[in-house]
Design an enzyme around this catalytic site. Sequence first.
Site, PDB file in Angstrom:
ATOM      1  CE  LYS A 242      57.981  66.404  38.859  1.00  0.00           C
ATOM      2  NZ  LYS A 242      58.425  67.189  37.697  1.00  0.00           N
ATOM      3  NE  ARG A 243      50.293  57.442  39.566  1.00  0.00           N
ATOM      4  CZ  ARG A 243      51.427  56.773  39.428  1.00  0.00           C
ATOM      5  NH1 ARG A 243      52.435  57.330  38.771  1.00  0.00           N
ATOM      6  NH2 ARG A 243      51.564  55.557  39.922  1.00  0.00           N
TER       7      ARG A 243
END
Length: 472
Positions: A242-243
């Site tokens: 997700k980063r």
Amino acid sequence: MQKNKQVRTRFAPSPTGYLHIGGARTALFSWLYARHSQGKFVLRIEDTDQQRSTEESTRAILDAMEWLGLNWDEGPYFQAERVTIHREMIRKLIDEDKAYYCVCTPEELEEKRRRALAEGRKPKYDGTCRDRKLPPSDGAVVRFRCPQTGTTIVEDLIKGKISFNNEELDDLIIQRSDGYPTYNFAVVVDDAQMNITHVIRGDDHVNNTPRQILLYEALDYEIPQFGHVPMILGADKTRLSKRHGATSVMAYKELGYLPEALVNYLVRLGWSHGDQEIFALDELIELFDLGSIGKSAAVFNPDKLLWLNQHYIKSYPEEKLLDVLQPFWKKSGLDVTDSDYGLHIVRDLKARAKTLPEMVESSLFYFTDEPPIDADAAAKFLTPEIADHLGAIADELTTLSDYSKEGIEAFLRNLAEARSIKLKTIAQPLRIALTGKTASPGLDDIMLTLGKERVSSRIRRAVSYIRNHRLS
């Protein structure tokens, strides 16, 4: 695999979350190989983890598959509905002394693991219950009696030949204490009974493969061909997460990406056909082969995906683009019921937008009689000396009989010539009058879409703006 046997691939996600980019690419590769081979593509939901599996996740996965256009020929099958079959196969292995009950507690297993590590040994199960011939009991698991000698060979279609020493493999659990089969066992039974010929999946499953091959052999099943696809990395060369931005398929739909763009991008994450970047779906089906999948990890590049999305927006059929834009317009509070007007807007904007929300944002001036005028743009271009030229355009426009793209172009060019000014002198002021900003589609396109009345009204409003703000 038997020669001339119909190719059957499958995608088997666990419904414990959304369909992410990595899973979608695996599904795409399996789907393409089935289509390329005139085979069948099977969808199976692996929902035996009753605590984590949800109907919401199942629906999200199906929605994502449908949005990407990855239609399945069979299924969706639900693994949890096949538990009785799995238990029958476990009973078969027990009866043939190929599996056994184990009553070692989690605490005992943890202590064995710690001791093995301390002594420099591999922390695998030590076979305490292997030859005890225990009966079934509460809390007991079932373990597969793994061969302790020899080598298991995986002829991987992507990675090549991989060898595993059987002595390195432990007696894996094939049925948990709650009576449910484990992943490695259920997947073998299901793939075999569904006649899957090619298992294409992420390379995080490589270490499961020798265990599964041994289970195929123990159950007298025909072994499929395996192809393990390298993982996807972020720009920093760590596993995609997700980063690095959105990772779920439907998040990209919400961000305004077209499914064709995402499919085209995903297939190029690890597969190539020369230097070609853009592929129609029929072309992908014709060209796709497992031998052209790279052996190293692919790096996710959001800029390239954005570039592809812009290409597909530009080439999309206008009626289809109007349809997919509707939810985004509604989200902005707009109800575009006039399809003819909407199609004109789409025609004006499609060559300039990278995403659907960006297209909606660029279209807002079409839907208000008084689009807000950018103050800096007005200060630079809506000057007192321009007011007379704009007024002349509004006045003379009312008599223009040929209100077509060509007619508008000729009208503006002739008016500039008659007033002894360059066309660019009035172009930006006119653009700001019509849209409120300095960047927009071509003036003739905007004027044609807005129509003569809207154009005249907006120009007169700009003239009033100049008189109120610049002549006072």
